[in-house]
Design an enzyme around this catalytic site. Structure first.
Site, PDB file in Angstrom:
ATOM      1  N   ARG A  16      -9.280  11.005  21.404  1.00  0.00           N
ATOM      2  CA  ARG A  16     -10.052  10.150  21.210  1.00  0.00           C
ATOM      3  C   ARG A  16     -10.320   9.932  19.636  1.00  0.00           C
ATOM      4  O   ARG A  16     -11.303   9.735  19.073  1.00  0.00           O
ATOM      5  CB  ARG A  16     -11.622  10.272  21.803  1.00  0.00           C
ATOM      6  CG  ARG A  16     -11.655   9.879  23.304  1.00  0.00           C
ATOM      7  CD  ARG A  16     -13.115  10.145  23.676  1.00  0.00           C
ATOM      8  NE  ARG A  16     -13.687  11.569  23.938  1.00  0.00           N
ATOM      9  CZ  ARG A  16     -14.848  12.119  23.815  1.00  0.00           C
ATOM     10  NH1 ARG A  16     -15.801  11.392  23.866  1.00  0.00           N
ATOM     11  NH2 ARG A  16     -14.891  13.196  23.704  1.00  0.00           N
ATOM     12  N   LYS A 116     -17.769  -7.846  31.023  1.00  0.00           N
ATOM     13  CA  LYS A 116     -16.536  -6.952  31.406  1.00  0.00           C
ATOM     14  C   LYS A 116     -15.156  -7.840  31.601  1.00  0.00           C
ATOM     15  O   LYS A 116     -15.218  -9.016  31.954  1.00  0.00           O
ATOM     16  CB  LYS A 116     -17.069  -6.919  32.852  1.00  0.00           C
ATOM     17  CG  LYS A 116     -17.876  -5.682  33.100  1.00  0.00           C
ATOM     18  CD  LYS A 116     -18.387  -5.746  34.419  1.00  0.00           C
ATOM     19  CE  LYS A 116     -18.617  -4.366  35.138  1.00  0.00           C
ATOM     20  NZ  LYS A 116     -17.475  -3.500  35.020  1.00  0.00           N
ATOM     21  N   GLY A 436     -36.484   6.037  36.503  1.00  0.00           N
ATOM     22  CA  GLY A 436     -35.971   7.552  36.906  1.00  0.00           C
ATOM     23  C   GLY A 436     -35.905   8.332  35.475  1.00  0.00           C
ATOM     24  O   GLY A 436     -36.608   9.401  35.490  1.00  0.00           O
ATOM     25  N   ARG A 519     -16.725   3.350  22.528  1.00  0.00           N
ATOM     26  CA  ARG A 519     -17.268   4.051  23.646  1.00  0.00           C
ATOM     27  C   ARG A 519     -16.252   4.167  24.679  1.00  0.00           C
ATOM     28  O   ARG A 519     -15.559   3.344  25.062  1.00  0.00           O
ATOM     29  CB  ARG A 519     -18.500   3.253  24.286  1.00  0.00           C
ATOM     30  CG  ARG A 519     -19.621   3.138  23.475  1.00  0.00           C
ATOM     31  CD  ARG A 519     -20.319   4.578  23.104  1.00  0.00           C
ATOM     32  NE  ARG A 519     -21.441   4.051  22.331  1.00  0.00           N
ATOM     33  CZ  ARG A 519     -22.817   4.261  22.906  1.00  0.00           C
ATOM     34  NH1 ARG A 519     -22.847   4.448  23.920  1.00  0.00           N
ATOM     35  NH2 ARG A 519     -23.503   3.935  21.901  1.00  0.00           N
ATOM     36  N   HIS A 698     -33.144  -2.112  26.477  1.00  0.00           N
ATOM     37  CA  HIS A 698     -31.774  -2.022  25.650  1.00  0.00           C
ATOM     38  C   HIS A 698     -32.062  -2.311  24.208  1.00  0.00           C
ATOM     39  O   HIS A 698     -31.327  -2.455  23.330  1.00  0.00           O
ATOM     40  CB  HIS A 698     -30.786  -2.995  26.139  1.00  0.00           C
ATOM     41  CG  HIS A 698     -30.105  -2.810  27.458  1.00  0.00           C
ATOM     42  ND1 HIS A 698     -29.343  -1.693  27.710  1.00  0.00           N
ATOM     43  CD2 HIS A 698     -30.411  -3.318  28.557  1.00  0.00           C
ATOM     44  CE1 HIS A 698     -28.937  -1.596  28.996  1.00  0.00           C
ATOM     45  NE2 HIS A 698     -29.704  -2.655  29.676  1.00  0.00           N
ATOM     46  N   CYS A 730     -34.836  -0.587  33.394  1.00  0.00           N
ATOM     47  CA  CYS A 730     -33.929   0.381  33.745  1.00  0.00           C
ATOM     48  C   CYS A 730     -34.260   1.849  33.188  1.00  0.00           C
ATOM     49  O   CYS A 730     -35.455   1.836  32.854  1.00  0.00           O
ATOM     50  CB  CYS A 730     -32.268   0.142  33.030  1.00  0.00           C
ATOM     51  SG  CYS A 730     -31.151   1.124  33.744  1.00  0.00           S
TER      52      CYS A 730
HETATM   53  N1  GLN Z   1     -32.314   6.219  37.716  1.00  0.00           N
HETATM   54  C1  GLN Z   1     -31.278   6.214  36.652  1.00  0.00           C
HETATM   55  C2  GLN Z   1     -32.067   6.189  35.198  1.00  0.00           C
HETATM   56  O1  GLN Z   1     -33.098   6.150  35.327  1.00  0.00           O
HETATM   57  C3  GLN Z   1     -30.840   4.425  36.829  1.00  0.00           C
HETATM   58  C4  GLN Z   1     -29.938   4.146  35.814  1.00  0.00           C
HETATM   59  C5  GLN Z   1     -29.236   2.849  35.847  1.00  0.00           C
HETATM   60  O2  GLN Z   1     -29.696   2.051  36.598  1.00  0.00           O
HETATM   61  N2  GLN Z   1     -28.182   2.845  35.177  1.00  0.00           N
HETATM   62  O3  GLN Z   1     -31.325   6.458  34.379  1.00  0.00           O
HETATM   63 ZN    ZN Z   2     -30.442   0.260  35.641  1.00  0.00          ZN
END
Ligand code: GLN
Ligand code: ZN
Length: 758
Positions: A16, A116, A436, A519, A698, A730
């Site tokens: 890398r 993508k 999560g 990345r 994000h 997320c």
């Molecule tokens: N459970 C994962 C988190 O909270 C979900 C991540 C994701 O959806 N990319 O990080």
């Molecule tokens: Zn997510």
């Protein structure tokens, strides 16, 4: 004589090197000339590796992204960037990532959108168009790299993305039709081809991978227009497609006025046969016969059996190459000194794939005996893998046979289940939760690293992780969230964490593949039948639950996501591997349920990513993907609440499949689109509970209470309020606590306000 070549080589470097130099450059720690020197060194190494082939690609190297490179060459950078002035490299990185090393916080711009590259995990910078877009060629990058390779005595074949694919990859910013730009784009391409020809090269690899998608008639006719306009300009054209067969585009593609074609020879051998039959004399057919998307050794003996008669017909008009650029595989298997030797012998990374092409060429040109030992060794490896009992596990096969439809069905329909769940769980309306993960601090990463390197004992590791869980639970209690999570501190990555505990997986040390810019990802490798030998998450979830009276969600990654983010077996259909993963996750779900966990979330972050390029193949994929999820999730009691999470917002075209997963609650990404994506719920009556994300994870911005209330009110116009959850877009692992705490505080306040309104 068959001709050997390659479409493109990974540019990141075996260790890398490009990544690290780039990042230093961005931090101002190395100069531009040091960066460019590193780039030149990598190109030199790559050409050398490919020196055993007849043609080496040039123009495949990029400091960030090859589509952005082309936008630069065509004079098509966004106006917001060109307005800022500055030198070429500065403008380049401003487009790529919103800022260049010279920039301070005041003059950062919006980076170009990233998306993508077809159905790969590589992301390119989307070209931006509007009705005023003009093109002005600067072929310097192509010409200088060709000269550079020539000065190293390389026989080069420049690589250029074709005009129709370039337009297809871009986005119109003002609603105008991108295809209207074709007539002004073509003169730039004519000029580009002329300048390339001036270096004396014989061929150019002009890529139109759009041909592997199902093209609308206007795009097909654009191809005809384009290649008629380019006829006679520049070197001979090898019209290059990959990522699948031509399918319905076969007729149009084969009629284009070019001197040769490169096609994905692994996609459809019947189509290849049609090609051979159709090929006018004098034209070249390059077959992509080594898989550029996966890491297995090719079966060279079998390939030679297939290729020998084709070679008899085409002679030196047959070329051989990998089926696509090797950008999508790791660089060099030789770097893997710790990999299980037996499994390593079944693998081929980019270096090794170049070797395979070279052996195939020699076998056809000089005769099988000239590469006898290579062919024998290859045959032995392929055969060993085929019959290995590390790959094929009778117990897994037996269990797969037991699976019938009932495994994918909940006992009762949703309305019955949700009533039971509500009386059990006793959650308020607009329940609040998170996805999560919580911030992964340097301290957490250090603990995991120390444990991995055996620098700390297991007991010590467990203690530290438990402390982190207690900390997360305490903070969530203080915030008054309704459904808690343990925070995922023990997980490096949501796929790798499970892969490491499943049989049938191996992990490389340097198997990095570029994802975007600097990345890289290191996909784990599924080599054999998947088996779960013990519970993978129960201990952590149980510990978290012991720290709170509130419900703690069990947190799993779903089978489709695990599959889509791994290198997978090529000796059985993806659907079968996915079903094996589904059974492993199902066992974990049931273990969690037995341990008293009442809410279990199964993330399917990457379900959409697996969609095939050809829309006509979508349904088939969705059928087995949804089945796999259902097998994983639906073995539970009515009272157990299943959540799923998806990190994207384009649901319109797959909403029925999503509904079919039958999760009790789905959390999705929505905040950035201002709930627009929920439009689909106006026409489609999504049956279960939904948590539309209200916090854009994000971005460092913290949503205010009013913003969240507003977003939820919008959601409430389309979805009945008693079915709404409140949560971020997320997981929070990439954010800092200083951002997360106020954002979640606002989220909970918003929930209270909404409850008061009701
Ligand atoms: N459970 C994962 C988190 O909270 C979900 C991540 C994701 O959806 N990319 O990080
Ligand atoms: Zn997510």
């Amino acid at each position: 004589m068959v001709v050997t070549h390659n479409l493109g080589f990974p540019r990141i470097g075996a260790k890398r090197e490009l990544k690290f130099t780039l990042e230093k450059y961005w931090r101002g720690e190395v100069t531009e000339s040091e960066l460019l020197k590193q780039a030149a060194t990598l190109r030199q190494i790559n050409w050398k590796v490919q020196g055993c082939l007849d043609w080496q690609p040039v123009g495949d190297f990029s400091l960030y992204d090859q589509v952005l490179d082309l936008s630069v060459a065509l004079g098509n950078l966004p106006k917001r960037v060109t307005d800022l002035g500055g030198d070429a490299l500065t403008a380049y990185f401003r487009t790529a990532r919103g800022r260049a090393p010279v920039d301070t916080a005041e003059n950062i711009v919006f980076a170009g959108e990233m998306t993508k590259w077809f159905n790969t995990n590589y992301h390119y910078i989307v070209p931006e168009f509007d009705s005023d877009t003009t093109f002005e060629l600067n072929a310097e990058r192509y010409v200088s790299q060709i000269r550079e390779a020539q000065s190293q005595n390389r026989t080069v074949k420049p690589v250029v993305i074709g005009p129709v694919t370039y337009l297809w990859l871009g986005k119109s910013k003002d609603g105008s039709d991108r295809l209207d730009l074709l007539s002004s784009l073509l003169p730039a391409y004519q000029q580009l081809l002329k300048e390339i020809a001036s270096t004396g090269v014989e061929w150019v690899q002009i890529e139109e991978p759009v041909l592997a998608t199902e093209l609308q008639p206007e795009w097909l006719s654009a191809l005809k227009t384009a290649y008629e306009a380019l006829e006679g300009f520049g070197p001979k054209k090898l019209l290059t497609t990959y990522f699948g067969a031509l399918g319905n585009n076969f007729e149009v593609a084969t009629e284009l006025p070019v001197e040769g074609w490169h096609v994905d020879g692994l996609a459809d051998r019947n189509e290849v046969a049609r090609f051979v039959e159709k090929l006018a004399s004098g034209k070249v057919l390059s077959l992509g016969v080594v898989d550029g998307r996966n890491i297995w050794k090719s079966d060279l003996n079998e390939l030679l059996e297939w290729l020998t008669p084709i070679h008899k017909v085409l002679g030196s008009r047959l070329w051989l190459a990998p089926n696509c650029s090797l950008l999508h595989v790791p660089v060099d298997l030789a770097s893997e000194t710790k990999l299980d030797e037996e499994i390593k012998n079944w693998l081929a990374f980019a270096h090794q794939k170049i070797g395979e092409i070279s052996v195939l060429g020699q076998a056809l040109n000089v005769g099988l005996q000239s590469v006898e030992s290579e062919l024998i060794a290859n045959g032995e490896a392929v055969q060993a893998r085929r019959v290995s009992d590390r790959v094929h596990k009778a117990a897994v096969q037996e269990r797969l046979k037991e699976v019938d439809e009932s495994w994918g069905h909940r006992k009762a329909p949703f309305d019955v289940r949700i009533a039971k769940q509500q009386s059990d769980l006793k959650l308020p309306s607009f329940p609040t939760t998170t996805i999560g993960s919580f911030p992964q601090t340097p301290d957490i990463r250090k603990t995991r690293r120390q444990f991995r390197l055996n620098e700390i004992e297991e007991a010590q590791y467990r203690e530290k992780m438990q402390a982190e869980i207690r900390h997360c639970i305490q903070l969530q209690e203080d915030l008054e969230l309704d459904v808690l999570v343990h925070g995922e501190a023990e997980r490096n990555d949501m796929v790798e964490y499970f892969g490491e505990q499943l049989e049938g997986y191996v992990f490389s040390e340097f198997g990095w593949v570029q994802s975007y810019g600097s990345r890289c990802v290191k996909p784990p490798i599924i080599f054999g039948d998947i088996q779960r030998t013990q519970a993978m998450t129960v201990e952590w979830i149980q510990y978290a639950q012991s720290q709170s009276q509130k419900h703690v969600k069990g947190m799993l990654t779903g089978p489709v996501t695990i599959l889509n983010w791994s290198f997978v077996r090529d000796d059985q259909p993806r659907a079968v591997t996915c079903k094996q993963l589904a059974l492993a996750i199902r066992d974990e779900v049931l273990d969690l349920e037995r341990a008293g966990v009442k809410i279990i979330q199964i993330d399917e972050a990457a379900l959409r990513e697996g969609l095939p390029l050809k829309k006509s193949e979508w349904q088939q994929y969705l059928d087995w993907a949804v089945t796999a999820f259902r097998i994983a999730a639906n073995g539970v009691r009515d009272e157990t609440q299943i959540h799923t999470h998806m990190c994207y917002s384009e649901f319109n075209d797959i909403i029925e499949a999503i509904a079919d997963m039958d999760a009790d609650v789905i959390t999705i990404e929505t905040s950035r689109s201002d709930m627009e994506l929920l439009d689909v719920f106006e026409t489609f009556n999504y049956p279960n509970d939904i948590g539309p994300g209200v916090y854009d994870i994000h971005s460092p911005n913290i949503p205010s209470v009013a913003q969240i209330v507003n977003l939820m009110s919008k959601a409430g116009q389309r979805i009945s309020k008693d079915r709404l959850w409140i949560n971020p877009d997320c997981g929070l692992k990439t954010r800092r606590w200083e951002e997360v705490l106020p954002a979640l505080k606002n989220m909970v306040s918003a929930a209270k306000e909404l409850r008061a309104q009701a």
